[in-house]
Design a protein around this motif. Sequence first.
Motif, PDB file in Angstrom:
ATOM      1  N   PHE A   1       0.769  -1.117   0.176  1.00  0.00           N
ATOM      2  CA  PHE A   1       0.054  -0.064   0.086  1.00  0.00           C
ATOM      3  C   PHE A   1       0.968   1.363  -0.029  1.00  0.00           C
ATOM      4  CE2 PHE A   1      -2.346   3.293   2.090  1.00  0.00           C
ATOM      5  CZ  PHE A   1      -3.518   3.280   1.280  1.00  0.00           C
ATOM      6  N   GLY A   2       1.918   1.216   0.518  1.00  0.00           N
ATOM      7  CA  GLY A   2       3.118   2.589   0.676  1.00  0.00           C
ATOM      8  C   GLY A   2       3.491   2.611  -0.803  1.00  0.00           C
ATOM      9  N   VAL A   3       3.648   1.572  -1.680  1.00  0.00           N
ATOM     10  CA  VAL A   3       3.910   1.793  -3.098  1.00  0.00           C
ATOM     11  C   VAL A   3       2.783   2.480  -3.852  1.00  0.00           C
ATOM     12  CG1 VAL A   3       4.599   0.560  -5.127  1.00  0.00           C
ATOM     13  CG2 VAL A   3       5.673  -0.124  -3.039  1.00  0.00           C
ATOM     14  N   VAL A   4       1.463   1.772  -3.277  1.00  0.00           N
ATOM     15  CA  VAL A   4       0.222   2.681  -4.113  1.00  0.00           C
ATOM     16  C   VAL A   4       0.346   4.180  -3.725  1.00  0.00           C
ATOM     17  CG1 VAL A   4      -1.995   2.826  -4.197  1.00  0.00           C
ATOM     18  CG2 VAL A   4      -1.047   0.668  -4.041  1.00  0.00           C
ATOM     19  N   ILE A   5       0.684   4.588  -2.470  1.00  0.00           N
ATOM     20  CA  ILE A   5       0.566   5.911  -2.391  1.00  0.00           C
ATOM     21  C   ILE A   5       1.648   6.579  -2.774  1.00  0.00           C
ATOM     22  CG2 ILE A   5       1.254   7.680  -0.362  1.00  0.00           C
ATOM     23  CD1 ILE A   5       0.197   5.839   1.799  1.00  0.00           C
TER      24      ILE A   5
ATOM     25  N   GLU B   1      13.221   4.057 -16.432  1.00  0.00           N
ATOM     26  CA  GLU B   1      13.702   5.469 -16.087  1.00  0.00           C
ATOM     27  C   GLU B   1      14.525   5.230 -14.653  1.00  0.00           C
ATOM     28  OE1 GLU B   1      12.014   9.558 -14.244  1.00  0.00           O
ATOM     29  OE2 GLU B   1      10.735   8.282 -15.310  1.00  0.00           O
ATOM     30  N   PHE B   2      14.250   4.123 -13.771  1.00  0.00           N
ATOM     31  CA  PHE B   2      14.614   4.125 -12.518  1.00  0.00           C
ATOM     32  C   PHE B   2      16.023   3.332 -12.603  1.00  0.00           C
ATOM     33  CE2 PHE B   2      10.027   3.841 -10.773  1.00  0.00           C
ATOM     34  CZ  PHE B   2       9.832   5.271 -11.049  1.00  0.00           C
ATOM     35  N   GLY B   3      16.422   2.737 -13.656  1.00  0.00           N
ATOM     36  CA  GLY B   3      17.589   2.123 -13.694  1.00  0.00           C
ATOM     37  C   GLY B   3      17.345   0.520 -13.068  1.00  0.00           C
ATOM     38  N   ASP B   4      18.080   0.334 -12.059  1.00  0.00           N
ATOM     39  CA  ASP B   4      18.320  -0.848 -11.267  1.00  0.00           C
ATOM     40  C   ASP B   4      17.325  -0.548  -9.935  1.00  0.00           C
ATOM     41  OD1 ASP B   4      21.412  -1.016  -9.729  1.00  0.00           O
ATOM     42  OD2 ASP B   4      19.628   0.806 -10.116  1.00  0.00           O
ATOM     43  N   LYS B   5      16.786   0.354 -10.119  1.00  0.00           N
ATOM     44  CA  LYS B   5      15.924   0.872  -8.568  1.00  0.00           C
ATOM     45  C   LYS B   5      14.457   0.400  -8.900  1.00  0.00           C
ATOM     46  CE  LYS B   5      18.711   4.816  -7.373  1.00  0.00           C
ATOM     47  NZ  LYS B   5      19.641   4.949  -8.804  1.00  0.00           N
ATOM     48  N   ASP B   6      13.703   0.354  -7.744  1.00  0.00           N
ATOM     49  CA  ASP B   6      12.229   0.290  -7.960  1.00  0.00           C
ATOM     50  C   ASP B   6      11.568   1.894  -7.564  1.00  0.00           C
ATOM     51  OD1 ASP B   6      12.444   0.540  -5.123  1.00  0.00           O
ATOM     52  OD2 ASP B   6      11.662  -1.678  -5.013  1.00  0.00           O
ATOM     53  N   LEU B   7      10.373   1.888  -7.522  1.00  0.00           N
ATOM     54  CA  LEU B   7       9.974   3.353  -7.132  1.00  0.00           C
ATOM     55  C   LEU B   7      10.382   3.669  -5.757  1.00  0.00           C
ATOM     56  CD1 LEU B   7       8.120   5.589  -7.756  1.00  0.00           C
ATOM     57  CD2 LEU B   7       6.116   4.458  -7.075  1.00  0.00           C
ATOM     58  N   VAL B   8      10.284   2.779  -4.744  1.00  0.00           N
ATOM     59  CA  VAL B   8      10.668   3.296  -3.339  1.00  0.00           C
ATOM     60  C   VAL B   8      11.911   3.637  -3.480  1.00  0.00           C
ATOM     61  CG1 VAL B   8      11.085   2.442  -1.231  1.00  0.00           C
ATOM     62  CG2 VAL B   8       8.975   1.377  -2.445  1.00  0.00           C
ATOM     63  N   LYS B   9      12.985   2.930  -4.011  1.00  0.00           N
ATOM     64  CA  LYS B   9      14.624   3.693  -3.898  1.00  0.00           C
ATOM     65  C   LYS B   9      14.466   4.687  -4.829  1.00  0.00           C
ATOM     66  CE  LYS B   9      16.165  -0.997  -3.198  1.00  0.00           C
ATOM     67  NZ  LYS B   9      16.918  -2.129  -3.781  1.00  0.00           N
ATOM     68  N   TRP B  10      13.838   4.790  -5.846  1.00  0.00           N
ATOM     69  CA  TRP B  10      13.741   6.123  -6.901  1.00  0.00           C
ATOM     70  C   TRP B  10      13.577   7.250  -6.036  1.00  0.00           C
ATOM     71  CZ3 TRP B  10      10.220   9.390  -8.454  1.00  0.00           C
ATOM     72  CH2 TRP B  10      10.736  10.676  -9.552  1.00  0.00           C
ATOM     73  N   VAL B  11      12.363   7.243  -5.109  1.00  0.00           N
ATOM     74  CA  VAL B  11      11.959   8.408  -4.596  1.00  0.00           C
ATOM     75  C   VAL B  11      12.909   8.628  -3.447  1.00  0.00           C
ATOM     76  CG1 VAL B  11       9.959   8.842  -2.800  1.00  0.00           C
ATOM     77  CG2 VAL B  11       9.355   7.914  -4.931  1.00  0.00           C
ATOM     78  N   CYS B  12      13.387   7.812  -2.784  1.00  0.00           N
ATOM     79  CA  CYS B  12      14.243   8.223  -1.545  1.00  0.00           C
ATOM     80  C   CYS B  12      15.610   8.626  -2.067  1.00  0.00           C
ATOM     81  CB  CYS B  12      14.761   6.810  -0.829  1.00  0.00           C
ATOM     82  SG  CYS B  12      13.180   6.166   0.090  1.00  0.00           S
TER      83      CYS B  12
END
Length: 997
Positions: free
Chosen positions: A881-885, A898-909
């Motif tokens: 759910f945090g990913v959905v937020i 666009e994030f390379g080897d990251k996912d959305l969580v790591k990209w945001v941080c």
Amino acid sequence: MLTTTPLLFLLLLHTSLALNQEGLLLLRAKRGLDDPLNSLSDWDPRDPTPCNWTGVSCRPSSGGGTATVSAVSLPSLGLSGPFPSPLCHLPNLSFLSLASNSLNSSLPSSSLLPCPSLSHLDLSQNLLVGPLPTSLPLLPFLSYLDLSGNNFSGDIPLSFATFPRLQTLSLVANLLSGPLPHFLSNLSSLQVLNLSYNPFSPSPLPPSFAELASLRVLWLAGCNLVGRIPPAIGRLANLIDLDLSSNSLDGPIPASLAGLSSAVQIELYSNSLSGPIPAGLSNLTNLRFFDASMNQLSGPIPDDIFLAPKLENLNLYENNLTGPIPSTISRCRNLGDIRLFSNRLSGPLPADFGKNFPLVFIDISDNSFSGEIPAGICAQGKLEELLLLDNLFSGSIPDPLGRCRMLTRVRLKNNRLSGEVPNAFWGLPHVYFLELAGNFLSGGISPAISGASNLSQLLISDNQFSGPIPVEIGALSNLYAFSAANNRLTGPLPASLGSLAQLGELDLHNNSLSGELPTGIQSWRKLSQLNLADNDFTGEISPELGDLPVLTYLDLSRNVLTGGIPTQLQNLKLNQFNLSNNHLSGAIPPLFASNTYINSFLGNPGLCKALTKLCPSPHGATDRHHGFVWLLRAIFILSSVIFVAGVAWFYRKYRDHKKAALGMDKSKWTLTSFHKLGFSEYEILDCLDEDNVIASGASGKVYKAVLSNGEIVAVKKLWGMSKKENDDMDQSADDGFEAEVTTLGKIRHKNIVKLWCCCNHKDCKLLVYEYMPNGSLGDLLHSNKGGLLDWPIRYKIALDSAEGLSYLHHDCMPPIVHRDVKSNNILLDGEFGAKVADFGLARTIGKGSKSMSAIAGSCGYIAPEYAYTLRVNEKSDIYSFGVVILELVTGKLPVDPEFGDKDLVKWVCTTMEQKGVDHVIDPKLNICFKDEMCKVLNIGLLCTSYLPINRPSMRRVVKMLLEVRPEEKTRHKPEMKDGKLSPCYYYEGNSDQGSIV
């Protein structure tokens, strides 16, 4: 085995000799708990006493011997398991707190009785279930009891009327039922009673509560109260805080409340109170906060309400109040916040309004106030928000408002204001929202606007402003929206506009602006709306417009533009596109050369050759051609009818053949319903046509079925694998069907998709559930229609889906873990209300976690620990759910090249750390909601914490989301600042109960 037994015996013997009896009891308690973070690692059996262990406090023994354990405080340590009953055998234990852990058993009466000295017991924010222990009142010294935020159910036991010394009782947010217990009035020592947010059966507020003479705080919000507020409550002379919000109370506010002379705060908002506000409130000599908003109160505001000597905040908004604001308001000395919006109030404001009190916030919008805005409304120089929109105010904007340097938000829309805006008013340094639209204001936009360095929204449409747009507007580096449509502005657009990197909306249509369209606009990376229609712009359309990444609204119609249409415009994902009524010529870019865009180019004769339907129709055809034309038409119509009839016949035969081949013999289908149905399985089967497919996934297809009664349902068809395919896959399909039926069939919640029924036939299985017109959040958010989801809608979606998941985790017995929370499994109804769907992977959770044989879930949403432990609990849902937020705030997919080897969580941080928060917020969103978006973003990051223990419960997530918009839930609680009480509310730790600090 024989060699190790003596060693083990000697070790235990040594431990028992080294550690006293209290230490052994603590170690027994530890052995019964799961401690994943090793929080109790220093509980060492080699210590002679446990007084230095984490969470353990000791005091000297009464006999002068060894110190004895007096307190055990272990909140928020991630402990799980049953209640550690050995702790209650500590003879001198007076303080016990295990709050905000994951204790997940019932609480047997026998486990608490041995606590002979216990005075403070806090088990709030756990997962305890079952009835409340009837033995608690047998603890002779118990004065503080907090069991909030658990899953206790059933009635409050009658024995709770017999606590001998209880001063604080908090049972907030459980599942307690039955009527509100009147027998609690027997607790003569009670000072704080908080039973809020329990599903009690409809019951009146017990008049006997007036016998609680020592009561200081009474919170009964969301307790299903009905009827009137009993006048006897006015006898609670020591009450300082009364909260009866979110109930169904009716009738007038009793005049006896004026007898609460010690009252600091009275909250009656969000009920169904009706009738006039009674006189007598001036008798409340300590009243600082009065809130009776969102009711059905009528009549005038009582004169004496402003004579309460310490009144600081008055909230009466969203009622049916009439008449003027009483002149007695001028006698206030402490009033700082007044909210009267959405009533039927009228008349002028008192001439000395604001002169004698330190007004900070005023919202009297959506009434019928008239006359001039009082010149002294900001006399004390503390006014921050001035909201007078949708009234009948006339005259000019007072000059002294230009010296009101603390102003941050000004909304004067839709009044009858006239004259020129004071020069200094344009340049107020802290204003971020300035709305003057819908008046008769004149004059020009002053160059002094360069001083408004914080301005984000400048909305001055529908006035009579004239002259040029000043060059100084380019100094507003935070400007997001500039709307000046329907005025009399002239001259060219200043080149400095191109430097506004935050600009998201520019609407200047229906003015007399001239010159060429702006160039050098590479900074407009966040521009989503550009409307320059109905002006006198000349020259060519700049190809640079096609490079704006989020532009979805482009209207340049009714100007004098020439030249061709740049092919770069094909790069845009436009919801609104209009270049009509100009002097454009040449070829239309291929993407636009279709009837879909025909209205976008009307009135440009030079484009005729590119799109023939734009050309004038030829005239002068002779009558002799008419008969021939009609003959051709008749032949064509007859041929079409024959063709359609043949296709229909062939289609019907094909469908019958297909159904027979699939074995869909209607007589052999089994239907299981979970609600009263207005249709049969036969109607459902008739709609299973490929033309009705609206979605397709790994588990099957989803059809839209329009039934004979006009109702629309969604049908999910799950096909089992053929015999040639893997038997495990076949079993998986069966398990998914059973999981979804078992889960959805017993759930009743507004934010969980409703399962109407299911149908079985051999290896074909159908699920029939309510139809959601706006599809899934993922499909809408990540398509070119993402612009439809503005921030208020996205916030609502986050809150709705959080409440659905909170219900699964905390209100279902046993709790349910979804295991596949993602944006594509959150469906949206016609009003963009969100509902959690697709329970094919759902599992119920008993004691502890449950291990799975394979990873379940979707890429980008899977919690880190799930990938290597395969252990299922509610924390994995919270991560997803945090990913959905994060998706809602950023507009990004959970995984993207666009994030390379990251996912959305790591990209945001990473992006926030390197570039700041502005670079992660979806540029399609209105920057005026930045504070809210940042708060929600922080909630998403908290939910996606790497350590599961750091993720809040879904119940806590819901509460944090509600706190994002304080006006909806929490802005009316008191907080001390510099020794003064102000209406700011916050939560302490993970407690469900607010604190007055």
